[in-house]
Design a protein around this motif. Sequence first.
Motif, PDB file in Angstrom:
ATOM      1  N   PRO A 149       0.808  -1.228   0.000  1.00  0.00           N
ATOM      2  CA  PRO A 149       0.000   0.000   0.000  1.00  0.00           C
ATOM      3  C   PRO A 149       0.845   1.285   0.000  1.00  0.00           C
ATOM      4  N   VAL A 150       2.044   1.253   0.573  1.00  0.00           N
ATOM      5  CA  VAL A 150       2.887   2.451   0.512  1.00  0.00           C
ATOM      6  C   VAL A 150       3.274   2.706  -0.942  1.00  0.00           C
ATOM      7  N   LEU A 151       3.662   1.635  -1.615  1.00  0.00           N
ATOM      8  CA  LEU A 151       4.032   1.771  -3.015  1.00  0.00           C
ATOM      9  C   LEU A 151       2.840   2.276  -3.830  1.00  0.00           C
ATOM     10  N   ALA A 152       1.654   1.764  -3.516  1.00  0.00           N
ATOM     11  CA  ALA A 152       0.464   2.161  -4.274  1.00  0.00           C
ATOM     12  C   ALA A 152      -0.005   3.565  -3.900  1.00  0.00           C
ATOM     13  N   GLY A 153       0.684   4.199  -2.937  1.00  0.00           N
ATOM     14  CA  GLY A 153       0.321   5.559  -2.550  1.00  0.00           C
ATOM     15  C   GLY A 153      -0.864   5.609  -1.599  1.00  0.00           C
ATOM     16  N   GLU A 154      -1.249   4.457  -1.034  1.00  0.00           N
ATOM     17  CA  GLU A 154      -2.390   4.441  -0.124  1.00  0.00           C
ATOM     18  C   GLU A 154      -1.960   4.674   1.318  1.00  0.00           C
ATOM     19  N   LYS A 155      -0.663   4.557   1.574  1.00  0.00           N
ATOM     20  CA  LYS A 155      -0.144   4.765   2.929  1.00  0.00           C
ATOM     21  C   LYS A 155       1.224   5.419   2.821  1.00  0.00           C
ATOM     22  N   THR A 156       1.683   5.998   3.936  1.00  0.00           N
ATOM     23  CA  THR A 156       3.024   6.564   3.937  1.00  0.00           C
ATOM     24  C   THR A 156       3.928   5.709   4.818  1.00  0.00           C
ATOM     25  N   VAL A 157       5.230   5.953   4.723  1.00  0.00           N
ATOM     26  CA  VAL A 157       6.180   5.188   5.531  1.00  0.00           C
ATOM     27  C   VAL A 157       5.877   5.372   7.018  1.00  0.00           C
ATOM     28  N   ASP A 158       5.530   6.586   7.405  1.00  0.00           N
ATOM     29  CA  ASP A 158       5.216   6.824   8.824  1.00  0.00           C
ATOM     30  C   ASP A 158       4.044   5.964   9.310  1.00  0.00           C
ATOM     31  N   ASP A 159       3.104   5.727   8.393  1.00  0.00           N
ATOM     32  CA  ASP A 159       1.931   4.928   8.773  1.00  0.00           C
ATOM     33  C   ASP A 159       2.307   3.512   9.178  1.00  0.00           C
ATOM     34  N   ILE A 160       3.410   3.013   8.670  1.00  0.00           N
ATOM     35  CA  ILE A 160       3.649   1.584   8.836  1.00  0.00           C
ATOM     36  C   ILE A 160       4.728   1.268   9.883  1.00  0.00           C
ATOM     37  N   ILE A 161       5.232   2.302  10.539  1.00  0.00           N
ATOM     38  CA  ILE A 161       6.198   2.039  11.610  1.00  0.00           C
ATOM     39  C   ILE A 161       5.472   1.377  12.783  1.00  0.00           C
ATOM     40  N   LEU A 162       5.951   0.249  13.210  1.00  0.00           N
ATOM     41  CA  LEU A 162       5.298  -0.463  14.316  1.00  0.00           C
ATOM     42  C   LEU A 162       5.897  -0.070  15.662  1.00  0.00           C
ATOM     43  N   ASN A 163       7.210   0.059  15.726  1.00  0.00           N
ATOM     44  CA  ASN A 163       7.856   0.401  16.987  1.00  0.00           C
ATOM     45  C   ASN A 163       8.760   1.609  16.762  1.00  0.00           C
ATOM     46  N   THR A 164       8.418   2.689  17.447  1.00  0.00           N
ATOM     47  CA  THR A 164       9.214   3.903  17.289  1.00  0.00           C
ATOM     48  C   THR A 164      10.449   3.812  18.177  1.00  0.00           C
ATOM     49  N   GLU A 165      11.372   4.713  17.974  1.00  0.00           N
ATOM     50  CA  GLU A 165      12.580   4.724  18.814  1.00  0.00           C
ATOM     51  C   GLU A 165      12.206   4.875  20.280  1.00  0.00           C
ATOM     52  N   GLN A 166      11.138   5.654  20.509  1.00  0.00           N
ATOM     53  CA  GLN A 166      10.664   5.838  21.873  1.00  0.00           C
ATOM     54  C   GLN A 166      10.298   4.506  22.526  1.00  0.00           C
ATOM     55  N   TRP A 167       9.702   3.626  21.736  1.00  0.00           N
ATOM     56  CA  TRP A 167       9.297   2.312  22.265  1.00  0.00           C
ATOM     57  C   TRP A 167      10.519   1.535  22.774  1.00  0.00           C
ATOM     58  N   TYR A 168      11.580   1.582  21.985  1.00  0.00           N
ATOM     59  CA  TYR A 168      12.795   0.861  22.409  1.00  0.00           C
ATOM     60  C   TYR A 168      13.306   1.484  23.710  1.00  0.00           C
ATOM     61  N   ALA A 169      13.317   2.808  23.752  1.00  0.00           N
ATOM     62  CA  ALA A 169      13.802   3.497  24.945  1.00  0.00           C
ATOM     63  C   ALA A 169      12.928   3.165  26.155  1.00  0.00           C
ATOM     64  N   ASP A 170      11.606   3.234  25.953  1.00  0.00           N
ATOM     65  CA  ASP A 170      10.689   2.966  27.062  1.00  0.00           C
ATOM     66  C   ASP A 170      10.888   1.574  27.649  1.00  0.00           C
ATOM     67  N   ASN A 171      11.286   0.657  26.808  1.00  0.00           N
ATOM     68  CA  ASN A 171      11.448  -0.713  27.291  1.00  0.00           C
ATOM     69  C   ASN A 171      12.900  -1.071  27.587  1.00  0.00           C
ATOM     70  N   GLN A 172      13.720  -0.033  27.702  1.00  0.00           N
ATOM     71  CA  GLN A 172      15.147  -0.221  27.998  1.00  0.00           C
ATOM     72  C   GLN A 172      15.846  -1.183  27.041  1.00  0.00           C
ATOM     73  N   ILE A 173      15.467  -1.076  25.760  1.00  0.00           N
ATOM     74  CA  ILE A 173      16.124  -1.917  24.759  1.00  0.00           C
ATOM     75  C   ILE A 173      17.145  -1.042  24.030  1.00  0.00           C
TER      76      ILE A 173
END
Lengths: 819, 108
Positions: free
Chosen positions: A54-78
């Motif tokens: 869907p990103v390729l088809a222009g129906e979504k953007t890259v930001d839409d498909i991020i599952l875990n942000t950098e904040q998530w890693y930080a929050d979980n001490q990873i």
Amino acid sequence: MLDKTIKQKLVVIGNGMAGIRTVEALLERAPDLYDISVFGAEPYGNYNRILLSPVLAGEKTVDDIILNTEQWYADNQITLHQGETVTMIDRRTCEVVTEQGERYPYDRLLIATGSNPIVLPVPGAALPGVIGFRDIKDVEHMVEASTQHRHAVVIGGGLLGLEAANGLMKRGMKVTVVHLLDTLMERQLDPVAGGMLRKSLEERGLEFKMPAQTQTILGETHVSGVRFTDGTEVAADLVVMAVGIRPNIELAKKAGLHCERGIVVSDTMQTYDGRIYAVGECVQHRRQTYGLVAPLFDQAKVCANHLAMKGFATYDGSVVSTKLKVTGIDLFSAGDFAPGPDKEEIVLQDANRGVYKRIILRDKKIVGTVLYGDTIDGPWYFQHMRDGTDVSHMRERLVFGSAHLGDGGHGGQNSIAAMSDDAEICGCNGVCKGAIVQAISEKKLFTLDDVRAHTKASSSCGSCTGLVEQVLAFTLGGDYSAAPKVKPVCACTDHSHDDVRRVIVEQQLKSIPDVMRFMDWKTPNGCHSCRPALNYYLLATWPGEYRDDQQSRFINERVHANIQKDGTYSVVPRMWGGVTTPSELRAIADVADKFNIPTVKVTGGQRIDLLGVKKEDLPAVWADLNEAGMVSGHAYAKGLRTVKTCVGSEWCRFGTQDSTGLGIKIEKFMWGSWTPAKVKLAVSGCPRNCAESTCKDVGVICVDSGYEIHFAGAAGLHIKGTEFLTKTATEDEALEIIVALTQLYREQGWYLERMYKWCDRVGFDNIHKQVVDDVTNRKALFERFAYSQQFSQSDPWAARARRGVDRNEFTPMAELELA
Amino acid sequence: MTPWFQVGPLDDIPHLGSRVVRTPRGNIAVFRTDGDEVFALDDRCPHKQGPLSQGIVHGRRVTCPLHNFVIELATGQAVAPDQGCTPSYPAKVEDGVVWLSLQQTAAA
Ligand code: SRM
Ligand SMILES: Cc1cc2nc3c(=O)[nH]c(=O)nc-3n(C[C@H](O)[C@H](O)[C@H](O)COP(=O)(O)OP(=O)(O)OC[C@H]3O[C@@H](n4cnc5c(N)ncnc54)[C@H](O)[C@@H]3O)c2cc1C
Ligand code: SF4
Ligand code: FES
């Protein structure tokens, strides 16, 4: 600080879907066990690779498909090493080495390196403008190319190739799909469905060259075209190779881990080095590699369980299904559909509607399904396939699926692709397609349970489950509902209903805490799903011995009345066989007057409902009804509800037998019994069937020569006609069979599993054998039912109205005057 | 000072159960966990005012009898992904007697 140093170190190689899903599951189970670091070659957090299409088809953007942000890693001490590639695993020192030459020690290592696109070994394959379709970088490259160039060739007519082609076409390119074989998606589709797919893609503007084998990629400094073995050529400024993937095992191989096509792992997802685990596309398990997310998530769960040192889960392989993510095309495929001598198939083709369905059976079981145009029943077939259901008995209606048998609540729609965003999918909660799609994308949902939790769709009556699963599959592709093969009772345990029932008997467990302790429940005292189930299982297994746990019953069964939306209750007295008397009616009228009961209504079950009774009035209302000889109608119970009857030979000019009398006899024998789900019966005096016997859990049709017994029908969420079980000559024999049948259901049914579903699951033949053919067994079942009735046939209303049982339940604990 | 009201013996509430206390401001549900902790919430679900006192209690949560929202007893907060919050009140047990304050817990 101190505990940081004693924690074990878990290193994860591969910041992709399987690796991070494992980490998430591990954090859920054992949040503090490891000090976790993740290495990812790509310069992003974990993203949803599937949605690249869907990103390729222009129906979504890259930001839409991020599952875990950098904040998530930080929050979980990873510790996230983004953009760092691991180049070596040193098993001697237990360290991983990165491209930059840095070393990091591990106690346990998880390899989740995914796979790489296969590059065809043809001249010109390395030219600029020739790419694969695997990551964000590839998509960016394609989007860029589409703004500058016009001609694209996609090599490969499989799932990935078609999604790439569709995307590029949507970006304005003229796209030719080249395929080696003459059927598109030949691993998922048969020639007919493949042909229909090709036709609809051609109508959208794609061109196909197939069968065709690529010989050379043409071009000097940049790709300019493709030449085939038949000598023809096509011009191209962009060539996307989507001819397959190869598990990424280089690192493991170099480290001396045993690899074949993938990294070989055991059922606990361990490699030959017990400290090293592997999950995802890079893995080979029982000879099988997987390229879809659902099985990888199953693997992740098992791996996390083992890493958390729980160690009881094992991975037994997955059955997968697929779905093409091209907007507007409904297609579903699962299992093995190659023709074979031992296989039978059922085919439905309706060219006008663009619908094609093919179901492949072997040994009375579904082994494969291909659906095109109307895919709502995909999950239903898939479920039967995974469960190995014997479907011989529903063979004639199989091709129409379950959803076509009269389910209400969603306007009879069955094509997700054709639905507009504001089409209502869940009739109970008023949830539209657009809202579900939005929740899936925004909240990163993957499973049916996720969608239920977030949108409420399919969380009430469940009749739209098939549609919701299709929206899910449609939005994400693949089969995300792919629960483990045996469904656990609820999130409090990994054990199935069958396991629980078996263990209760084997281990002689006699209380809910005992079951939870023995079976390692994850929660201290379960939840609203498992406690009522356990309570029923114990009650049905140990009648007379087990003490019913009131706090584990839903309020209706605890107070023997149905709770209403405003917190009042409804009261339905039993009317045996639907027959009443003037004095009963008078008593009902008096009660309604005396307690100001706002509504008196005739129910769909041939009796009268008093609605809007205040909780504290219940005991007094019951006392008055008792006085007039009436008892609880159990309108609230997972137990015997109503036995509807018609007037029969007593009055009717067509009546062949005394249907009213038989109905009353059955009801008097069976009332008060608890069952896995509600049980409704009916007796009709002749085949005109005025009591609607053929849509009940058990129905009797009287005929001149005796009594036909039908069962496994329903007319609620699903409409299902009954199956004919057998015919008897006498009333007594009919009663014996009906009671034995119900007892078998009581012993085998899963909590909340209606009789028709139980029959689907265990098989008609099996039930027929035990209840009809094997007379000794039938009598034993009958005796067990009769035994347990000793303990359940006392009117719960009388107990509360006269003997003060649960008196506390109906009065406030205190009344505070001042505030 | 918050005034405390005595509402009755702990044993009047079943384990994993609840009783209602009538007040001029409406019903308050008092819950008892397996470990004999007590909690008090308005007897109104944040979803559609279902009577929480009639729900199934598990752990330190209760499931609303009407549409299965799960509510945290300690805070009145609906468990994600459901949203909403029911006012909660301080409750305590002393010598087997349950005490309740009608001062709504601030953060709730
Ligand atoms: C009162 C009544 C409607 C009416 O005004 O006529 C009714 C009312 C409710 N039905 Fe029903 N059903 C009533 C006849 C039916 C019938 C008709 C029949 O029995 O012939 C059906 C379809 C037949 C069937 O069951 O196959 C029916 C299929 C359902 C279903 C769908 C069950 C299914 O497995 O498909 C539910 C939902 C459930 O049980 O989970 C349901 C659930 C309910 C509940 C219990 C909803 C709830 O959980 O609160 C309603 C309780 C209201 C109350 O307080 O009384 N009711 N319900 C009927 C009571 C009959 C009786 O005398 O006991
Ligand atoms: C365009 C597209 C569409 C798809 N559509 C669907 C679909 O509809 N349904 C479906 O079920 N599946 C689909 N898939 C497949 C699905 O995306 C994959 O099965 C899934 O992503 C595999 O997960 P994984 O964790 O094994 O690998 P990946 O998600 O590929 O993750 C592996 C990660 O490891 C990193 N890595 C590799 N080696 C190293 C190293 N040495 N050091 C550090 N990092 C490394 C890689 O850069 C990568 O980020 C699709 C795939 C693509 C490409
Ligand atoms: S009575 Fe039955 S059909 Fe009517 S609203 Fe209630 S559950 Fe739905
Ligand atoms: S009112 Fe409580 S869940 Fe709806």
